[in-house]
Write an enzyme that holds these catalytic residues in place. Structure first.
Site, PDB file in Angstrom:
ATOM      1  CG  ASP A 299      10.540  21.540  19.982  1.00  0.00           C
ATOM      2  OD1 ASP A 299      10.244  22.707  19.507  1.00  0.00           O
ATOM      3  OD2 ASP A 299      10.850  20.424  19.223  1.00  0.00           O
TER       4      ASP A 299
ATOM      5  NE  ARG B 181      10.057   8.681  16.993  1.00  0.00           N
ATOM      6  CZ  ARG B 181      10.222   9.807  16.507  1.00  0.00           C
ATOM      7  NH1 ARG B 181      10.463   9.830  15.081  1.00  0.00           N
ATOM      8  NH2 ARG B 181      10.128  10.927  17.140  1.00  0.00           N
TER       9      ARG B 181
ATOM     10  N   GLY C 105      14.630  10.103  15.781  1.00  0.00           N
ATOM     11  CA  GLY C 105      13.627  11.237  15.500  1.00  0.00           C
ATOM     12  C   GLY C 105      14.091  12.565  16.495  1.00  0.00           C
ATOM     13  CB  THR C 106      12.967  15.801  16.893  1.00  0.00           C
ATOM     14  OG1 THR C 106      11.662  15.550  16.522  1.00  0.00           O
ATOM     15  CG2 THR C 106      14.090  16.058  16.057  1.00  0.00           C
TER      16      THR C 106
ATOM     17  CD  GLU D  49       7.847   9.431  20.038  1.00  0.00           C
ATOM     18  OE1 GLU D  49       8.366   8.964  19.109  1.00  0.00           O
ATOM     19  OE2 GLU D  49       6.573   9.092  20.615  1.00  0.00           O
TER      20      GLU D  49
ATOM     21  CG  HIS E 236      -2.042  -0.980   1.231  1.00  0.00           C
ATOM     22  ND1 HIS E 236      -3.185  -0.732   0.258  1.00  0.00           N
ATOM     23  CD2 HIS E 236      -2.263  -2.014   1.993  1.00  0.00           C
ATOM     24  CE1 HIS E 236      -3.993  -1.683   0.361  1.00  0.00           C
ATOM     25  NE2 HIS E 236      -3.342  -2.702   1.373  1.00  0.00           N
TER      26      HIS E 236
ATOM     27  NE  ARG F 205      16.351  13.867  11.514  1.00  0.00           N
ATOM     28  CZ  ARG F 205      15.466  14.351  12.309  1.00  0.00           C
ATOM     29  NH1 ARG F 205      14.253  13.489  12.373  1.00  0.00           N
ATOM     30  NH2 ARG F 205      15.053  15.703  12.498  1.00  0.00           N
TER      31      ARG F 205
ATOM     32  N   GLY G 153      11.573  10.254  11.173  1.00  0.00           N
ATOM     33  CA  GLY G 153      10.058  10.697  10.491  1.00  0.00           C
ATOM     34  C   GLY G 153      10.266  11.552   9.310  1.00  0.00           C
TER      35      GLY G 153
END
Length: 235
Positions: A205, A88, A90-91, A180, A4, A25, A21
């Site tokens: 953040d 994963r 990420g941030t 997150e 898909h 990146r 994500g």
């Protein structure tokens, strides 16, 4: 083979895959850390690459934002492409004043406000957690590289812009490191399939200090997280 979401053939995706994500990146990791990286999928511009890191096949696949998107990509990688180690990268937004912008977080567990778990029809509350194998590997990778990190519980949330500006404080009171939007879904899909998953994040953040990393830093600047995850991936 076409699913898909992903357009790749069997064997084009490595058993070990990093999951940022942001597709840019993914491209950055492939171009700067992998040897002989080749793009295997561009569907929806969610780029996926396979190459080698220190001689070991590794893939890197963008997943988009949020648990529905992570749920789709991780499911297809596990069930259609036989991926067995999913990390994963990420941030996260920090909740604790002991953390600083740029710190690396490792999610031992991922609390959540999502109803993603409903698909498993469990008779109680489920606690999504990382696999012990990958937690052991990231510990060893941290020791060998000298890259420090903070390990603990994070929360995966469905809403990015919360209506109540103080919403995060009750999570912080329970020792949650930060927020997150993807790890809980990854951990649940991995647990249901009996494969290994881990979430490694950089603080971008800060809810206490109100600091924020800029767009370029988010895309390219989190090299410790990338190196730590790659070293974990090949163990």
């Amino acid at each position: 083979m076409s699913t898909h979401i992903l357009a790749a053939s069997k064997g084009e995706v490595a058993e070990t895959v990093l999951l940022p994500g942001d597709p840019l990146r993914a491209k950055y990791i492939a171009e700067n850390y992998l040897n002989n990286a080749r793009c295997y999928s561009k569907v929806r511009n969610m780029l996926g690459f396979t190459g080698t890191y220190k001689g070991v096949p590794v893939s890197v696949q963008g997943t988009g934002m949020g648990m529905p998107s992570m749920g789709i990509y991780s499911y297809e990688l596990i069930h259609e492409f036989d991926c067995r180690r999913l990390i994963r990268v990420g941030t996260a937004g920090a909740f604790l004043d002991t953390l600083r912008l740029g710190d690396v977080l490792v999610a031992v567990a991922a609390s959540t406000d999502s109803n993603f778990v409903h698909t498993y029809k469990l008779p109680g509350n489920y606690a999504p957690s990382a696999s012990y194998r990958l937690l052991s590997d990231v510990r060893d990778a941290g020791k060998s590289t000298g890259i420090g990190f903070t390990a603990g519980n994070i929360v995966s949330c469905d809403v990015f812009y919360e209506h109540d500006p103080a919403w995060w404080k009750s999570w912080a009171d329970m020792g949650i490191m930060g927020v997150e939007m993807e790890a809980a879904a990854l951990y649940m899909n991995a647990a249901a399939a009996g494969v290994d998953a881990l979430a490694v994040m950089t603080v971008s953040d800060h809810f206490v200090t109100n600091e924020k990393a800029d767009v370029d830093e988010r895309e390219r600047g989190f090299t410790d997280m990338m190196k730590l995850s790659l070293e974990t991936a090949i163990r």
